[in-house]
Design a protein around this motif. Structure first.
Motif, PDB file in Angstrom:
ATOM      1  N   VAL A 341      10.974  -5.951 -16.294  1.00 26.39           N
ATOM      2  CA  VAL A 341       9.947  -6.231 -15.294  1.00 26.39           C
ATOM      3  C   VAL A 341      10.131  -5.276 -14.118  1.00 26.39           C
ATOM      4  CG1 VAL A 341       9.056  -7.944 -13.652  1.00 26.39           C
ATOM      5  CG2 VAL A 341       9.734  -8.647 -15.946  1.00 26.39           C
ATOM      6  N   VAL A 342       9.019  -4.750 -13.618  1.00 26.10           N
ATOM      7  CA  VAL A 342       9.058  -3.887 -12.443  1.00 26.10           C
ATOM      8  C   VAL A 342       9.443  -4.719 -11.222  1.00 26.10           C
ATOM      9  CG1 VAL A 342       7.687  -2.408 -10.921  1.00 26.10           C
ATOM     10  CG2 VAL A 342       7.317  -2.338 -13.403  1.00 26.10           C
ATOM     11  N   GLU A 343      10.373  -4.196 -10.430  1.00 26.18           N
ATOM     12  CA  GLU A 343      10.733  -4.888  -9.193  1.00 26.18           C
ATOM     13  C   GLU A 343       9.815  -4.486  -8.042  1.00 26.18           C
ATOM     14  OE1 GLU A 343      14.953  -5.033  -7.352  1.00 26.18           O
ATOM     15  OE2 GLU A 343      13.800  -3.597  -6.169  1.00 26.18           O
ATOM     16  N   THR A 344       9.657  -3.160  -7.822  1.00 27.06           N
ATOM     17  CA  THR A 344       8.913  -2.666  -6.668  1.00 27.06           C
ATOM     18  C   THR A 344       7.993  -1.528  -7.096  1.00 27.06           C
ATOM     19  OG1 THR A 344      10.787  -3.213  -5.230  1.00 27.06           O
ATOM     20  CG2 THR A 344       9.112  -1.745  -4.325  1.00 27.06           C
ATOM     21  N   SER A 345       6.763  -1.534  -6.587  1.00 29.67           N
ATOM     22  CA  SER A 345       5.809  -0.475  -6.912  1.00 29.67           C
ATOM     23  C   SER A 345       4.820  -0.329  -5.770  1.00 29.67           C
ATOM     24  CB  SER A 345       5.048  -0.804  -8.202  1.00 29.67           C
ATOM     25  OG  SER A 345       4.081  -1.825  -7.960  1.00 29.67           O
ATOM     26  N   LEU A 346       4.034   0.738  -5.847  1.00 26.02           N
ATOM     27  CA  LEU A 346       2.880   0.836  -4.963  1.00 26.02           C
ATOM     28  C   LEU A 346       1.774   1.601  -5.668  1.00 26.02           C
ATOM     29  CD1 LEU A 346       3.170   3.510  -2.143  1.00 26.02           C
ATOM     30  CD2 LEU A 346       4.588   3.522  -4.178  1.00 26.02           C
ATOM     31  N   ASN A 347       0.558   1.338  -5.225  1.00 25.64           N
ATOM     32  CA  ASN A 347      -0.635   1.961  -5.776  1.00 25.64           C
ATOM     33  C   ASN A 347      -1.409   2.623  -4.648  1.00 25.64           C
ATOM     34  OD1 ASN A 347      -2.810   2.413  -7.754  1.00 25.64           O
ATOM     35  ND2 ASN A 347      -3.944   0.888  -6.577  1.00 25.64           N
ATOM     36  N   VAL A 348      -1.617   3.945  -4.761  1.00 19.96           N
ATOM     37  CA  VAL A 348      -2.449   4.660  -3.792  1.00 19.96           C
ATOM     38  C   VAL A 348      -3.895   4.385  -4.186  1.00 19.96           C
ATOM     39  CG1 VAL A 348      -2.969   6.882  -2.732  1.00 19.96           C
ATOM     40  CG2 VAL A 348      -0.637   6.396  -3.522  1.00 19.96           C
ATOM     41  N   GLY A 349      -4.460   3.332  -3.617  1.00 23.97           N
ATOM     42  CA  GLY A 349      -5.682   2.750  -4.143  1.00 23.97           C
ATOM     43  C   GLY A 349      -6.973   3.368  -3.660  1.00 23.97           C
ATOM     44  N   VAL A 350      -7.130   3.560  -2.348  1.00 21.38           N
ATOM     45  CA  VAL A 350      -8.406   4.015  -1.793  1.00 21.38           C
ATOM     46  C   VAL A 350      -8.140   5.109  -0.763  1.00 21.38           C
ATOM     47  CG1 VAL A 350     -10.539   3.345  -0.637  1.00 21.38           C
ATOM     48  CG2 VAL A 350      -9.344   1.690  -2.080  1.00 21.38           C
ATOM     49  N   VAL A 351      -8.826   6.239  -0.917  1.00 21.59           N
ATOM     50  CA  VAL A 351      -8.686   7.363   0.012  1.00 21.59           C
ATOM     51  C   VAL A 351     -10.067   7.796   0.464  1.00 21.59           C
ATOM     52  CG1 VAL A 351      -7.788   9.702   0.346  1.00 21.59           C
ATOM     53  CG2 VAL A 351      -6.579   8.122  -1.174  1.00 21.59           C
ATOM     54  N   SER A 352     -10.216   8.074   1.765  1.00 24.40           N
ATOM     55  CA  SER A 352     -11.504   8.516   2.290  1.00 24.40           C
ATOM     56  C   SER A 352     -11.284   9.346   3.550  1.00 24.40           C
ATOM     57  CB  SER A 352     -12.416   7.325   2.601  1.00 24.40           C
ATOM     58  OG  SER A 352     -11.820   6.494   3.590  1.00 24.40           O
ATOM     59  N   ILE A 353     -12.284  10.183   3.856  1.00 25.24           N
ATOM     60  CA  ILE A 353     -12.271  10.969   5.092  1.00 25.24           C
ATOM     61  C   ILE A 353     -13.634  10.824   5.763  1.00 25.24           C
ATOM     62  CG2 ILE A 353     -11.933  13.232   6.156  1.00 25.24           C
ATOM     63  CD1 ILE A 353     -10.450  14.146   3.712  1.00 25.24           C
ATOM     64  N   ASN A 354     -13.628  10.489   7.061  1.00 26.54           N
ATOM     65  CA  ASN A 354     -14.876  10.516   7.829  1.00 26.54           C
ATOM     66  C   ASN A 354     -14.804  11.650   8.853  1.00 26.54           C
ATOM     67  OD1 ASN A 354     -13.392   9.569  10.049  1.00 26.54           O
ATOM     68  ND2 ASN A 354     -13.940   7.428   9.646  1.00 26.54           N
ATOM     69  N   ASP A 355     -15.660  11.644   9.836  1.00 27.00           N
ATOM     70  CA  ASP A 355     -15.704  12.757  10.791  1.00 27.00           C
ATOM     71  C   ASP A 355     -14.419  12.896  11.595  1.00 27.00           C
ATOM     72  OD1 ASP A 355     -18.221  13.433   9.995  1.00 27.00           O
ATOM     73  OD2 ASP A 355     -19.252  12.367  11.621  1.00 27.00           O
ATOM     74  N   GLN A 356     -13.748  11.778  11.859  1.00 28.58           N
ATOM     75  CA  GLN A 356     -12.634  11.808  12.802  1.00 28.58           C
ATOM     76  C   GLN A 356     -11.273  11.511  12.199  1.00 28.58           C
ATOM     77  OE1 GLN A 356     -14.111   8.956  15.706  1.00 28.58           O
ATOM     78  NE2 GLN A 356     -14.827  10.632  17.012  1.00 28.58           N
ATOM     79  N   GLN A 357     -11.231  10.900  11.005  1.00 27.38           N
ATOM     80  CA  GLN A 357      -9.923  10.559  10.438  1.00 27.38           C
ATOM     81  C   GLN A 357      -9.978  10.421   8.928  1.00 27.38           C
ATOM     82  OE1 GLN A 357      -9.039   6.787  12.374  1.00 27.38           O
ATOM     83  NE2 GLN A 357      -9.820   5.629  10.637  1.00 27.38           N
ATOM     84  N   ALA A 358      -8.816  10.595   8.333  1.00 26.25           N
ATOM     85  CA  ALA A 358      -8.622  10.300   6.915  1.00 26.25           C
ATOM     86  C   ALA A 358      -7.877   8.978   6.809  1.00 26.25           C
ATOM     87  CB  ALA A 358      -7.822  11.407   6.247  1.00 26.25           C
ATOM     88  N   GLU A 359      -8.154   8.240   5.730  1.00 29.55           N
ATOM     89  CA  GLU A 359      -7.521   6.933   5.540  1.00 29.55           C
ATOM     90  C   GLU A 359      -7.002   6.818   4.119  1.00 29.55           C
ATOM     91  OE1 GLU A 359      -8.837   2.801   7.224  1.00 29.55           O
ATOM     92  OE2 GLU A 359      -9.817   3.052   5.283  1.00 29.55           O
ATOM     93  N   ILE A 360      -5.763   6.370   3.996  1.00 28.60           N
ATOM     94  CA  ILE A 360      -5.131   6.138   2.694  1.00 28.60           C
ATOM     95  C   ILE A 360      -4.686   4.679   2.657  1.00 28.60           C
ATOM     96  CG2 ILE A 360      -3.255   6.783   1.129  1.00 28.60           C
ATOM     97  CD1 ILE A 360      -3.151   9.501   2.581  1.00 28.60           C
ATOM     98  N   ILE A 361      -5.203   3.916   1.688  1.00 26.39           N
ATOM     99  CA  ILE A 361      -4.871   2.492   1.575  1.00 26.39           C
ATOM    100  C   ILE A 361      -4.037   2.280   0.318  1.00 26.39           C
ATOM    101  CG2 ILE A 361      -5.769   0.141   1.416  1.00 26.39           C
ATOM    102  CD1 ILE A 361      -8.347   1.135   2.703  1.00 26.39           C
ATOM    103  N   CYS A 362      -2.849   1.762   0.494  1.00 27.24           N
ATOM    104  CA  CYS A 362      -1.931   1.479  -0.614  1.00 27.24           C
ATOM    105  C   CYS A 362      -1.668  -0.020  -0.704  1.00 27.24           C
ATOM    106  CB  CYS A 362      -0.592   2.197  -0.425  1.00 27.24           C
ATOM    107  SG  CYS A 362      -0.700   3.993  -0.341  1.00 27.24           S
ATOM    108  N   LEU A 363      -1.372  -0.485  -1.908  1.00 24.16           N
ATOM    109  CA  LEU A 363      -0.897  -1.857  -2.102  1.00 24.16           C
ATOM    110  C   LEU A 363       0.529  -1.776  -2.634  1.00 24.16           C
ATOM    111  CD1 LEU A 363      -1.078  -4.917  -2.255  1.00 24.16           C
ATOM    112  CD2 LEU A 363      -2.257  -4.698  -4.445  1.00 24.16           C
ATOM    113  N   ILE A 364       1.436  -2.365  -1.889  1.00 21.05           N
ATOM    114  CA  ILE A 364       2.851  -2.411  -2.258  1.00 21.05           C
ATOM    115  C   ILE A 364       3.143  -3.776  -2.854  1.00 21.05           C
ATOM    116  CG2 ILE A 364       5.222  -2.242  -1.396  1.00 21.05           C
ATOM    117  CD1 ILE A 364       3.962  -0.766   1.083  1.00 21.05           C
ATOM    118  N   ARG A 365       3.859  -3.794  -3.978  1.00 24.40           N
ATOM    119  CA  ARG A 365       4.273  -5.052  -4.606  1.00 24.40           C
ATOM    120  C   ARG A 365       5.783  -5.030  -4.813  1.00 24.40           C
ATOM    121  NH1 ARG A 365      -0.377  -7.466  -7.295  1.00 24.40           N
ATOM    122  NH2 ARG A 365      -2.057  -5.963  -7.671  1.00 24.40           N
TER     123      ARG A 365
END
Length: 485
Positions: A341-365
């Motif tokens: 069984v996996v103990e720890t992981s993360l998923n780089v789930g959603v990435v986007s860029i708008n006019d002023q910033q980039a955003e990276i959303i991860c889910l850590i388990r």
């Protein structure tokens, strides 16, 4: 008539077909909730909703079983909305279209919602089926599990009367779950600056698609491609030597689904367009070789695009690409305590860029709090190096395994009696709501069971028909076998 009506057991499949007909992605479950409440009241059951919208239905015990320990069957109301790129479907208004394909039930171009629609249907079927024998029974249906476990977070003490809770959100027949991972979101925001694209540049769209995607917990160890990471890898290799100007980047749609597609809008010097296309073809060959077993349909396309927007400056481009390319993804550590069984992981789930910033959303388990903390600290350090801001939010606890659980032992004995073999007692790397239920109900004995579902959180989601029958046999036999108070 749905072709699901020809399947057994009934009324489980009929109820599931009805669930599919009412749109219910996360944050849009109200129509389904209202339908279930109306149905329950028409049947004469006690039914109530709490402040966050959770539904609780009570059914009296079968005659002669009034002295048994009260049981709650639990499922969540929402489903994960994912579709193929060429599928026209609005999850907030369009019904899911299930169909039978041999031994499986699938959906046409979208997620099926067997996660957790089959579990929900089984709980409602127990209410509807007068032949199922049981003690005092409750059915708890929670709101918005897939996007933050809102219903479980809002569950209040002293509402449920049950001493035992059977969670129906597991996805492998023959396995009994007695623990799960906790999780936390991590959001990195990177300020960006933009400038005009030089006049002698052409604009192209780079599309990475064809990946299977999947559940960011159950499938994280399989080796599936993550579209965000794969596209970032290409940009890291070629952005400078081809003088690529990054205008847009989008990838993934949910933090708990492995991204299947990612898109980059690029401006490239006219003299280097052919070099970009050649580099993309060479990279596709590399990916086809690396992912030939798991993601054989991976594709990378370049196409001209009319675009008048500004591009990131070279400095913003380089910091964004370096940050995304260096962000870890996948299995961080396997468990020493629970083998396989996996103990720890993360998923780089959603990435986007708008006019002023980039955003990276991860889910850590992680199965352990320190595992989550380690990854949070790693991502925080990366954000600091990139000049970005990183923050963890929406954390939820894991479900600590209890090897002495009486209901877990009863499930094992019941399964052995029914099928002549011992089920696997497991801890799942996905997040189940049981860990949150332990706060308002610390003494409740819990277990999780379910049929075989593959490809959850992706359009490849399917449920094995025969396993639903086996799961139903186990569930109904378990209810009959619940001991006296």
């Amino acid at each position: 008539m749905s072709e699901l009506s020809q399947l057994s057991p009934q009324p489980l499949w009929d109820i599931f077909a009805k669930i599919c007909s009412i749109p219910h992605p996360s944050y849009h479950e109200e129509a389904l909730a209202e339908h279930i409440v109306s149905w329950a009241k028409e049947q004469g059951f006690w039914c109530e909703r709490d402040a966050v919208g959770n539904i609780l239905i009570r059914k009296p015990a079968t005659a002669g079983l009034e002295n048994r320990k009260p049981v709650a069957l639990q499922a969540h109301l929402d489903m994960v909305p994912q579709k193929n790129n060429d599928t026209v479907h609005d999850f907030t208004t369009d019904p899911i279209q299930p169909y039978v394909d041999g031994e499986w039930v699938k959906a046409r171009g979208t997620t099926l919602g067997a996660d957790n629609g089959i579990g929900m249907a089984s709980a409602l079927a127990v209410l509807a089926d007068k032949t199922v024998e049981h003690g005092p029974l409750e059915v708890l249906l929670t709101m918005t599990e897939e996007s933050g476990m809102d219903g479980a977070f809002g569950l209040q003490a002293n509402w449920l009367q049950a001493e035992i809770l059977v969670n129906t959100d597991s996805e492998e027949e023959g396995e009994v779950y007695m623990g799960c991972a906790g999780g936390v979101d991590f959001i990195t925001t990177l300020p960006v600056e933009r400038e005009a694209v030089p006049a002698d540049y052409e604009t192209l769209r780079l599309t990475l698609k064809g990946l299977k995607g999947g559940h960011s917990g159950c499938d994280i160890h399989v080796g599936l491609g993550n579209a965000n990471k794969l596209l970032a890898r290409f940009l890291a290799a070629h952005a400078r030597d081809l003088d690529l100007r990054l205008i847009e980047f989008t990838g993934g749609t949910l933090r708990n689904a492995i991204p299947r597609e990612a898109f980059a809008t690029l401006a490239v010097p006219a003299a280097k367009v052919d070099a970009l296309k050649s580099a993309a073809m060479a990279y596709l060959t590399t990916l086809q070789n690396e992912l030939s077993d798991k993601d054989k349909n991976v594709n990378l396309q370049t196409e001209p695009l009319a675009h008048n927007g500004q591009a990131l400056t070279a400095n913003s481009r380089d910091r964004f690409i370096a940050l995304l390319n260096s962000t870890p993804n996948g299995v961080i550590r396997n468990s020493d305590v629970v083998k396989g069984v996996v103990e720890t992981s993360l998923n780089v789930g959603v990435v986007s860029i708008n006019d002023q910033q980039a955003e990276i959303i991860c889910l850590i388990r992680s199965l352990i709090d320190s595992g989550k903390e380690y990854v949070v600290e790693t991502l925080t350090s990366l954000a600091e190096l990139a000049g970005a801001h990183g923050a963890a939010k929406g954390g939820y606890p894991g479900w600590q395994p209890d090897a002495s659980s009486p209901v877990m032992a009863l499930v094992r004995e019941t399964y052995q009696s029914l099928f002549g073999k011992t089920p696997n007692i497991q801890v799942i790397h996905a997040g189940l709501e049981c860990g949150l239920f332990k706060k308002p109900y610390p003494n409740m004995d819990m277990v999780s069971i379910g049929p075989t579902i593959t490809g959850p959180h992706s359009p490849d989601e399917q449920v094995h028909i025969a396993s639903v029958g086996l799961y139903w046999q186990l569930l109904t036999a378990l209810l009959k076998a619940i001991p006296a108070k």
